[in-house]
Design an enzyme around this catalytic site. Sequence first.
Site, PDB file in Angstrom:
ATOM      1  N   GLY A 222       2.325   2.176  10.708  1.00  0.00           N
ATOM      2  CA  GLY A 222       3.235   3.313  10.563  1.00  0.00           C
ATOM      3  C   GLY A 222       3.871   3.762  11.868  1.00  0.00           C
TER       4      GLY A 222
ATOM      5  CE  LYS B 167       0.405   3.580   4.842  1.00  0.00           C
ATOM      6  NZ  LYS B 167       0.107   3.675   6.245  1.00  0.00           N
TER       7      LYS B 167
ATOM      8  CB  SER C 217       5.387  -1.737  11.843  1.00  0.00           C
ATOM      9  OG  SER C 217       4.831  -0.459  12.107  1.00  0.00           O
TER      10      SER C 217
ATOM     11  CG  ASN D  30      -1.698   1.250   1.420  1.00  0.00           C
ATOM     12  OD1 ASN D  30      -1.842   2.031   0.479  1.00  0.00           O
ATOM     13  ND2 ASN D  30      -2.217   1.473   2.619  1.00  0.00           N
TER      14      ASN D  30
ATOM     15  CD  GLU E 138      -3.098   5.395   6.683  1.00  0.00           C
ATOM     16  OE1 GLU E 138      -3.128   5.478   5.442  1.00  0.00           O
ATOM     17  OE2 GLU E 138      -2.117   4.945   7.315  1.00  0.00           O
TER      18      GLU E 138
ATOM     19  CD  GLU F 160      -3.249  -2.890   7.327  1.00  0.00           C
ATOM     20  OE1 GLU F 160      -2.099  -3.016   6.921  1.00  0.00           O
ATOM     21  OE2 GLU F 160      -3.962  -1.922   7.049  1.00  0.00           O
TER      22      GLU F 160
ATOM     23  CG  HIS G 227      -5.814   1.600   5.122  1.00  0.00           C
ATOM     24  ND1 HIS G 227      -5.390   2.548   6.012  1.00  0.00           N
ATOM     25  CD2 HIS G 227      -4.757   0.759   4.930  1.00  0.00           C
ATOM     26  CE1 HIS G 227      -4.125   2.300   6.345  1.00  0.00           C
ATOM     27  NE2 HIS G 227      -3.725   1.218   5.693  1.00  0.00           N
TER      28      HIS G 227
END
Length: 260
Positions: free
Chosen positions: A179, A13, A218, A11, A105, A173, A103
Amino acid sequence: MTKRTPFIAGNWKMNLDHLQAIALIQKLSWTLSDADHDFSKVEVCVFPPFTDLRSAQTLIEAEKFELKLGAQDLSKHDSGAFTGEVSGAFLSKLGVGYVLIGHSERRQYHAETDEVVRDKVAAAWRHNLVPVICVGETLEELETEGQSAVPVRQTLAALAGHETLGEFVIAYEPVWAIGTGKVATPAEAEAVTKAIRASLKESFGDEVAQSRILYGGSVKANNVAGFLASGEVDGVLVGGASLDAEEFAGIARLQKHIVL
Ligand code: PEP
């Protein structure tokens, strides 16, 4: 029972313009082919920004790269007055096979609810795209509800109410691991994967429970082996480390050392 082909997903992003995308895809594909990577044994897919997809498609087709192409989101609508939205129909035409949905985010910054996620999953199936449904708990939810409750709930919500289910991939996730450099342990990822698989089996039966379930958060070349060792986790969704061709190829190639 069908064997679940490991899936390594990158991904990107909101990183890399279309020229940078071309350079990264070339480097990644050459690195993997130099290492005799067998794409039929371990699928590798990149998820660039929308504006890179046409260039990525042209390159992949011209060079006959075996890399798969994914998108980071899609509209729940097919067409019409939805300014700024991107239809699954357009993605399919670009050779896109997979699409990330839900996701963290997008759930966090774009207020995507379980209902929106569900509608986007339906849109993906309408356009022959395989949704990669992202689920995971925040740190607060981890403390109050434990690790499996939220991912299981989000998985079932995304799959509820469809007349029939198409192919899908679940990406577990933990939000606190995205991140941040904080990683779930392989044992934790395995336990949540088992809980998700058990809930799929209970709600939809054996075949659906054989859907692929990934870990994300990560992941790097030096920690991926632990997640895949048990055979429960079917691959990884990688953010930051997928922007580096050597590192991402290292993640994909590492499967070679694991008896799957
Ligand atoms: C992600 O964005 O899905 C992700 C897992 O990011 P990172 O690998 O950077 O934690």
